[in-house]
Design a protein around this motif. Structure first.
Motif, short mmCIF file in Angstrom:
data_model
loop_
_atom_site.label_atom_id
_atom_site.label_comp_id
_atom_site.label_asym_id
_atom_site.label_seq_id
_atom_site.Cartn_x
_atom_site.Cartn_y
_atom_site.Cartn_z
N ALA A 109 0.80 -1.22 0.00
CA ALA A 109 0.00 0.00 0.00
C ALA A 109 0.83 1.27 0.00
O ALA A 109 0.28 2.37 -0.18
CB ALA A 109 -0.92 0.01 1.22
N ALA A 110 2.13 1.15 0.18
CA ALA A 110 2.98 2.34 0.24
C ALA A 110 2.81 3.18 -1.03
O ALA A 110 2.92 2.66 -2.15
CB ALA A 110 4.44 1.93 0.41
N ASP A 111 2.53 4.46 -0.85
CA ASP A 111 2.39 5.43 -1.94
C ASP A 111 1.21 5.14 -2.87
O ASP A 111 1.16 5.67 -3.99
CB ASP A 111 3.68 5.49 -2.79
N LYS A 112 0.24 4.34 -2.43
CA LYS A 112 -0.93 4.05 -3.27
C LYS A 112 -2.11 4.92 -2.83
O LYS A 112 -2.27 5.25 -1.66
CB LYS A 112 -1.32 2.58 -3.16
N ASP A 113 -2.93 5.31 -3.79
CA ASP A 113 -4.16 6.03 -3.49
C ASP A 113 -5.28 5.06 -3.11
O ASP A 113 -6.17 5.40 -2.33
CB ASP A 113 -4.63 6.83 -4.71
N LEU A 114 -5.23 3.86 -3.71
CA LEU A 114 -6.30 2.89 -3.51
C LEU A 114 -5.71 1.49 -3.44
O LEU A 114 -4.84 1.12 -4.23
CB LEU A 114 -7.29 2.95 -4.68
N MET A 115 -6.18 0.70 -2.48
CA MET A 115 -5.83 -0.71 -2.41
C MET A 115 -7.09 -1.54 -2.63
O MET A 115 -8.11 -1.34 -1.96
CB MET A 115 -5.22 -1.06 -1.05
N ILE A 116 -7.02 -2.45 -3.57
CA ILE A 116 -8.09 -3.42 -3.80
C ILE A 116 -7.65 -4.74 -3.16
O ILE A 116 -6.61 -5.30 -3.52
CB ILE A 116 -8.35 -3.63 -5.30
N VAL A 117 -8.45 -5.21 -2.23
CA VAL A 117 -8.17 -6.48 -1.54
C VAL A 117 -9.25 -7.47 -1.95
O VAL A 117 -10.44 -7.21 -1.76
CB VAL A 117 -8.16 -6.30 -0.01
N GLU A 118 -8.83 -8.59 -2.51
CA GLU A 118 -9.79 -9.60 -2.96
C GLU A 118 -9.97 -10.67 -1.89
O GLU A 118 -9.00 -11.25 -1.40
CB GLU A 118 -9.31 -10.25 -4.26
N GLY A 119 -11.22 -10.93 -1.54
CA GLY A 119 -11.50 -11.98 -0.59
C GLY A 119 -11.23 -13.35 -1.20
O GLY A 119 -11.18 -13.51 -2.41
N GLY A 120 -11.08 -14.34 -0.32
CA GLY A 120 -10.83 -15.69 -0.79
C GLY A 120 -12.01 -16.59 -0.52
O GLY A 120 -12.52 -16.65 0.60
N GLY A 121 -12.50 -17.29 -1.56
CA GLY A 121 -13.66 -18.14 -1.36
C GLY A 121 -14.89 -17.30 -1.10
O GLY A 121 -15.25 -16.43 -1.89
N LYS A 122 -15.56 -17.53 0.03
CA LYS A 122 -16.72 -16.73 0.39
C LYS A 122 -16.42 -15.97 1.68
O LYS A 122 -15.31 -16.04 2.21
CB LYS A 122 -17.95 -17.61 0.55
N LEU A 123 -17.41 -15.26 2.16
CA LEU A 123 -17.24 -14.34 3.29
C LEU A 123 -16.60 -15.00 4.50
O LEU A 123 -15.77 -14.39 5.19
CB LEU A 123 -18.61 -13.77 3.67
N THR A 124 -16.96 -16.26 4.77
CA THR A 124 -16.52 -16.92 6.00
C THR A 124 -15.23 -17.71 5.85
O THR A 124 -14.70 -18.22 6.85
CB THR A 124 -17.62 -17.88 6.49
N THR A 125 -14.70 -17.81 4.64
CA THR A 125 -13.45 -18.55 4.44
C THR A 125 -12.33 -17.91 5.26
O THR A 125 -12.16 -16.70 5.23
CB THR A 125 -13.06 -18.57 2.95
N GLY A 126 -11.58 -18.73 5.98
CA GLY A 126 -10.49 -18.22 6.80
C GLY A 126 -10.80 -18.18 8.28
O GLY A 126 -9.94 -17.79 9.09
N GLY A 127 -12.01 -18.59 8.65
CA GLY A 127 -12.39 -18.54 10.06
C GLY A 127 -11.52 -19.38 10.97
O GLY A 127 -11.36 -19.07 12.16
#
Length: 375
Positions: A106-124
């Motif tokens: 994110a250094a020196d960025k105006d916008l960061m796009i973060v993509e989720g993995g799988g569905k909303l609950t993946t990673g619990g």
């Protein structure tokens, strides 16, 4: 700096295409854009490593010079999940790794796009669901959902509740024509009455909903037994394990489908060739059909694909191909970019990232700049 996490109520809802299309639109607005996918879930082996294809595509399309381990700090493989359940992964260390990678990207960025993995609950399992990642990275959340029936609103409301105050809004994706009126006149007002903003209703685009028979043949390493055109789109599969009479009644009700059955079932193959919704036959086990079946398929203009694998393996692979569709190439991202431009509130989603970044950084002139922008 503004951070948007793109997540979804279900897997295979178009997160990659939407995330990268938003990044492209932001770049066109003059913003410096970064990307990351904290949990790599769409994995393949690549040069001795297991990597997610989505960050690889993002690096190519967005001309990023970041390393893959930064773009994809957690390889969320079945082995990883098993190890986490056994207590061999430290959630705190994983979260810190995600945060450090994000800060570097994110250094020196105006916008960061973060993509989720799988569905909303993946990673619990390791405390890295998408809502938890949004909290960790101070991100706003764009929630994707498909819509086919009124009951789908239950999932949207539940997901919005999980996300809480970080919800930027909902984007309905791949909406069939038949559902547009209900969505526009009833569902959208209902959700907005529940303080769930709807930021777009993107129509179903066939090129994004399925794959051509030709692409399917290539992905399955299939031999084409007919010269029939292979440009028809396939969106679903039927498994031929029924009698001919039962199959005919079922096949007549389907559309944009491929029948997967053993090459030694000519009775079923003949029935399938009479169903207008069957776009191709996929014959398994390496068994070649009788010449009469091939001739009928040529006459009807229906491709026949022959594969060596068994039916179960073929079904799993074919479904994976269709789920992935063409959402992982430059052309598809460009199609989604145009769809978002026409059918979504792009300005509402992207906002003014530069002004937002100045405000969060405590720039004393940020309020004046924001007011000027609003005017």
């Amino acid at each position: 700096m503004k951070t948007i996490l793109v997540t979804a109520t279900e897997d295979s809802t178009g997160k990659t295409a939407v995330a990268l299309a938003l990044a492209k639109l932001a770049a066109e607005r003059g913003q410096s854009v970064g990307y990351m996918k904290p949990k790599g879930t769409r994995l393949q082996s690549n040069v001795g490593k297991t990597l997610d294809e989505d960050p690889m595509l993002a690096r190519e399309l967005l001309d990023l010079d970041a390393e893959m381990h930064e773009l994809e700090p957690v390889v969320y493989s079945p082995t990883f999940v098993e190890q986490a359940i056994r207590g061999r992964e430290d959630p705190d260390e994983l979260r810190e790794g995600v945060r450090e990678s994000f800060e570097a990207l994110a250094a020196d960025k105006d916008l960061m796009i973060v993509e989720g993995g799988g569905k909303l609950t993946t990673g619990g399992i390791v405390g890295l669901t998408d809502p938890e990642v949004a909290d960790l990275l101070d991100a706003e959340v764009l929630l994707l959902s498909e819509y086919g029936q009124a009951g789908d609103v239950d999932d949207v409301l539940a997901a919005a509740d999980d996300v809480g105050d970080r919800l930027l809004g909902v984007l309905f994706n791949a909406v069939p024509d038949a559902s547009f009126d209900d969505l526009d006149t009833e569902v959208v007002p209902f959700l907005e009455g529940r303080d769930v903003p709807v930021l777009g209703v993107v129509p179903r685009e066939q090129e994004l909903a399925g794959v051509t028979v030709a692409a399917l043949a290539e992905e399955l390493s299939a031999e084409r037994l007919t010269d029939a055109p292979a440009d028809a789109f396939v969106e679903r599969f039927l498994v031929g394990a029924m009698s001919g009479d039962s199959a005919l009644r079922h096949l007549r009700r389907t559309k944009d489908a491929a029948l997967i059955t053993g090459g030694d079932r000519p009775d079923l193959q003949r029935v399938a060739l009479e169903a207008p919704g069957v776009k191709c036959l996929i014959l398994t086990g390496g068994f070649r059909p009788p010449g009469a079946v091939v001739g009928k398929a040529e006459e009807k203009g229906v491709p026949i694909l022959l594969v060596q694998s068994d039916t179960l393996t073929t079904v799993e692979r074919a479904e994976d191909v269709v789920r992935s569709g063409r959402t992982r190439d430059a052309e598809t991202v460009e199609i989604m970019r145009d769809l978002l431009y026409d059918h979504a509130d792009v300005a509402g989603i992207l906002g003014d990232a530069e002004a937002d970044g100045a405000e969060r950084a405590g720039d004393p002139g940020s309020d004046e700049e924001t007011d000027a922008t609003d005017e």
